[in-house]
Design a protein around this motif. Structure first.
Motif, short mmCIF file in Angstrom:
data_model
loop_
_atom_site.label_atom_id
_atom_site.label_comp_id
_atom_site.label_asym_id
_atom_site.label_seq_id
_atom_site.Cartn_x
_atom_site.Cartn_y
_atom_site.Cartn_z
N TYR A 48 88.85 -48.13 34.98
CA TYR A 48 88.08 -48.45 34.12
C TYR A 48 87.66 -47.00 33.17
O TYR A 48 87.17 -46.20 33.92
N TRP A 49 87.73 -47.25 31.70
CA TRP A 49 87.54 -45.86 31.09
C TRP A 49 86.02 -46.25 30.37
O TRP A 49 85.58 -45.14 29.73
N GLY A 50 85.51 -47.39 30.27
CA GLY A 50 84.11 -47.26 29.80
C GLY A 50 84.26 -48.15 28.46
O GLY A 50 85.22 -48.75 28.38
N GLU A 51 83.30 -48.24 28.12
CA GLU A 51 83.14 -48.97 26.42
C GLU A 51 83.59 -47.95 25.26
O GLU A 51 83.45 -46.87 25.29
N LYS A 52 84.76 -48.56 24.58
CA LYS A 52 85.23 -47.84 23.37
C LYS A 52 84.83 -48.71 22.23
O LYS A 52 85.40 -48.46 21.23
N GLY A 53 84.06 -49.97 22.28
CA GLY A 53 83.86 -50.68 21.34
C GLY A 53 84.93 -52.01 21.35
O GLY A 53 85.78 -52.05 22.20
N ALA A 54 84.77 -53.17 20.44
CA ALA A 54 85.68 -54.19 20.71
C ALA A 54 86.85 -53.88 19.77
O ALA A 54 86.59 -53.71 18.38
N SER A 55 87.90 -54.02 20.38
CA SER A 55 89.24 -53.79 19.35
C SER A 55 90.22 -54.71 19.46
O SER A 55 90.20 -55.52 20.42
N GLU A 94 85.39 -40.23 20.32
CA GLU A 94 84.76 -40.08 19.22
C GLU A 94 85.28 -40.91 18.16
O GLU A 94 86.42 -41.44 18.28
N THR A 95 84.40 -41.14 17.18
CA THR A 95 84.81 -41.98 16.14
C THR A 95 85.23 -41.29 14.81
O THR A 95 84.59 -40.16 14.48
N ILE A 96 86.51 -41.54 14.38
CA ILE A 96 87.17 -40.88 13.31
C ILE A 96 87.00 -41.31 11.84
O ILE A 96 87.27 -40.78 11.22
N ALA A 97 86.41 -42.59 11.95
CA ALA A 97 86.33 -43.23 10.67
C ALA A 97 85.17 -44.41 10.93
O ALA A 97 85.47 -45.20 11.74
N HIS A 98 84.34 -44.37 9.95
CA HIS A 98 83.54 -45.48 9.98
C HIS A 98 83.15 -45.73 8.40
O HIS A 98 82.63 -44.88 7.68
N ASP A 99 83.52 -47.01 7.83
CA ASP A 99 83.43 -47.29 6.50
C ASP A 99 83.48 -48.84 6.36
O ASP A 99 84.05 -49.74 7.18
N PRO A 100 82.58 -49.40 5.46
CA PRO A 100 82.34 -50.77 5.15
C PRO A 100 83.64 -51.44 4.75
O PRO A 100 83.50 -52.67 4.97
N ARG A 101 84.76 -50.74 4.29
CA ARG A 101 85.86 -51.45 3.73
C ARG A 101 86.73 -51.65 5.13
O ARG A 101 87.70 -52.26 4.87
N ILE A 102 86.59 -50.95 6.20
CA ILE A 102 87.52 -51.29 7.46
C ILE A 102 87.17 -52.66 8.09
O ILE A 102 86.30 -52.66 8.77
N LEU A 103 87.23 -53.80 7.23
CA LEU A 103 86.79 -55.01 7.51
C LEU A 103 87.93 -55.69 8.64
O LEU A 103 88.64 -56.23 8.29
#
Length: 364
Positions: A265-272, A303-312
């Motif tokens: 188990y590596w932990g939480e990475k966000g829902a992918s 780490e988060t390398i991109a965070h953008d409202p267009r990445i829908l």
């Protein structure tokens, strides 16, 4: 007086590769020579061909229009509803056909893994599955390959079923023999406590008749380490990342009920949805709840390398020989099945890329 209030910060530089004004894409892969392939599963859109290549800024059916036309006489050699395409870096495009349009029970003989020779653009081999491997509930989602083990290599496929057990399907590419691993295990199953939220709203099945149900899909994202010894995976309905040694997956002497002890188990990475690895062993994973892309280093640091409202809804990932990370953005969460029959998607869907300065993980 107008006051500019502080707002959320967005970051990450990406560029548009291709815009889709027709059917919704899910998969992308970039070959070692830079060819771009796309797939369009049959989920209700008007899909004229389920596998395509981008040629001179147009979509061309691949390897031919005939291969994308289904009839009862060619179920095992034609593409029915393709969920994933993966170029292996060694001249072959691997096409994962669910055989299950609109998430139906897979058509007998229709669920398959197909190898297409990128030099001749001809189908080279077809791997179909027995009924104890592809179940009536199975939805073949994504595949990773390793040609350094066995005589012809192995394929690892996620079963992302919404109404049956999740699993990782292992395929011996020499014999075509396949078997299910981690069948119904916690690590391949939806997180029953997850309440996914996208664009500030809870994501759930909302039917035309007003009925609702939780959004739950099993093992989906999959990535393999550069040496082929570790397989990373995650359910779609989960924020958790897991891995297991590929040797343990291939070792039939380990009972499936004991295989869970080999899972890390590596932990939480966000829902992918999609995941991919580069040549240094970094894992790239989408976070569809937060319009983001994460990078997980081999030591577990994220780490988060991109965070953008267009990445829908970042769907499938691929790393090209140009050291760009390519990814599909398809607004999957805006589909009619999540909004009482109202399709909220806005065209175009997009294929984007961002520079990561790393080549893809090798397979051979």
């Amino acid at each position: 007086m107008q006051v500019m209030l502080p707002s959320e910060k967005y970051f990450g530089k990406f560029e548009v590769v291709f815009l889709f004004y027709g059917a919704m894409p899910t998969g992308v892969t970039v070959s070692e020579t830079g060819r771009n392939f796309i797939c369009f599963p049959k989920w209700g859109d008007d899909v004229k061909f389920t596998v395509a290549e981008i040629v001179h800024d147009t979509l061309q059916p691949y390897p031919s229009l005939e291969a994308n036309v289904v009839s009862p006489s060619n179920i095992t050699t034609s593409f029915i509803s393709v969920q994933s395409v993966v170029a292996d870096g060694n001249g072959t495009l691997w096409v994962l056909d669910t055989g299950a349009p609109n998430f139906s029970e897979p058509i007998k003989g229709g669920a398959k893994l197909v190898a297409v020779d990128l030099n001749s653009n001809k189908i080279r081999s077809v791997y179909t599955f027995s009924e104890d491997v592809v179940l009536p509930t199975t939805y073949l989602n994504d595949v990773r390959l390793d040609f350094r083990v066995g005589k012809a290599g192995y394929a690892y496929i996620t079963d992302s079923s919404s109404r049956g057990p999740g699993a990782i399907i292992v395929v011996d590419l020499e014999t075509g023999y396949a078997w299910r691993r981690l069948n119904g295990a916690n690590s391949t199953s939806p997180d029953l406590f997850l309440l996914p939220k996208v664009e500030g709203k809870i994501l759930m099945n909302r039917n035309k008749d007003g009925s609702t149900s939780p959004f739950r899909l099993a093992s989906d994202g999959i990535a393999i380490s550069p040496d082929g010894k570790m397989l990373y995976f995650c359910p779609l309905s989960s924020r958790h990342l897991y891995s297991i040694s590929t040797e343990a997956l291939r070792d039939r002497t380990i009972p499936d009920m004991n295989l869970k002890y080999h899972v890390k188990y590596w932990g939480e990475k966000g829902a992918s949805d999609g995941m991919i690895t580069d040549a240094k062993g970094n894992v790239y994973a989408g976070d569809y709840e937060n319009n983001s892309i994460r990078k997980i280093l081999p030591n577990g640091i994220m780490e988060t390398i991109a965070h953008d409202p267009r990445i829908l809804w970042p769907d499938t990932f691929s790393i090209g020989p140009d050291q760009y990370l390519y990814f599909i953005v398809n607004q999957l969460h805006r589909q009619a099945r999540f909004h009482y029959g109202n399709d909220l998607r806005q065209k175009p869907y997009s294929l984007l890329r961002m520079k990561i300065d790393e080549p893809p993980a090798p397979t051979f």
